[in-house]
Scaffold this motif. Structure first.
Motif, mmCIF file in Angstrom:
data_model
loop_
_atom_site.group_PDB
_atom_site.id
_atom_site.type_symbol
_atom_site.label_atom_id
_atom_site.label_comp_id
_atom_site.label_asym_id
_atom_site.label_seq_id
_atom_site.Cartn_x
_atom_site.Cartn_y
_atom_site.Cartn_z
ATOM 1 N N UNK A 4 0.796 -1.227 0.000
ATOM 2 C CA UNK A 4 0.000 0.000 0.000
ATOM 3 C C UNK A 4 0.832 1.282 0.000
ATOM 4 N N UNK A 5 2.099 1.192 0.387
ATOM 5 C CA UNK A 5 2.958 2.373 0.380
ATOM 6 C C UNK A 5 4.291 2.022 -0.264
ATOM 7 N N UNK A 10 15.964 -0.156 2.237
ATOM 8 C CA UNK A 10 16.173 -1.347 3.077
ATOM 9 C C UNK A 10 15.063 -2.376 2.831
ATOM 10 N N UNK A 11 13.828 -1.927 2.819
ATOM 11 C CA UNK A 11 12.692 -2.836 2.596
ATOM 12 C C UNK A 11 12.742 -3.450 1.199
ATOM 13 N N UNK A 12 13.147 -2.663 0.212
ATOM 14 C CA UNK A 12 13.263 -3.170 -1.155
ATOM 15 C C UNK A 12 14.347 -4.241 -1.242
ATOM 16 N N UNK A 13 15.493 -3.988 -0.629
ATOM 17 C CA UNK A 13 16.587 -4.968 -0.640
ATOM 18 C C UNK A 13 16.147 -6.259 0.062
ATOM 19 N N UNK A 14 15.433 -6.135 1.166
ATOM 20 C CA UNK A 14 14.942 -7.311 1.878
ATOM 21 C C UNK A 14 13.959 -8.090 1.009
ATOM 22 N N UNK A 17 15.836 -9.965 -1.689
ATOM 23 C CA UNK A 17 16.526 -11.109 -1.091
ATOM 24 C C UNK A 17 15.581 -12.252 -0.786
ATOM 25 N N UNK A 18 14.406 -11.941 -0.248
ATOM 26 C CA UNK A 18 13.402 -12.969 0.041
ATOM 27 C C UNK A 18 12.926 -13.644 -1.245
ATOM 28 N N UNK A 19 12.718 -12.850 -2.276
ATOM 29 C CA UNK A 19 12.282 -13.397 -3.556
ATOM 30 C C UNK A 19 13.328 -14.344 -4.124
#
Length: 62
Positions: A4-5, A10-14, A17-19
């Protein structure tokens, strides 16, 4: 839109990495095939259901 936002760096890199971790697991399980094209790029494609190994669930999980 998945979130939603907007995600910060940092969140994009995480998320990336998860993907990649999930993709690598699917390749290791034989559910995705990884092929390198003549251009040197890696391409992923689903394996056919007949190629999937039989996976057992962890104890206590369905």
């Amino acid at each position: 839109m998945l979130f939603p936002q907007a995600l910060d760096a940092h969140q994009t890199a995480f998320a990336v990495g998860e993907t990649l971790a999930h993709v690598n697991r699917l390749v290791a399980e034989g559910r995705l095939s990884r092929d390198e094209g003549p251009d040197g790029l890696c391409r992923l494609r689903p394996a056919t259901a007949a190629q999937w190994p039989v996976l057992r669930c962890a104890a206590g999980r369905a």
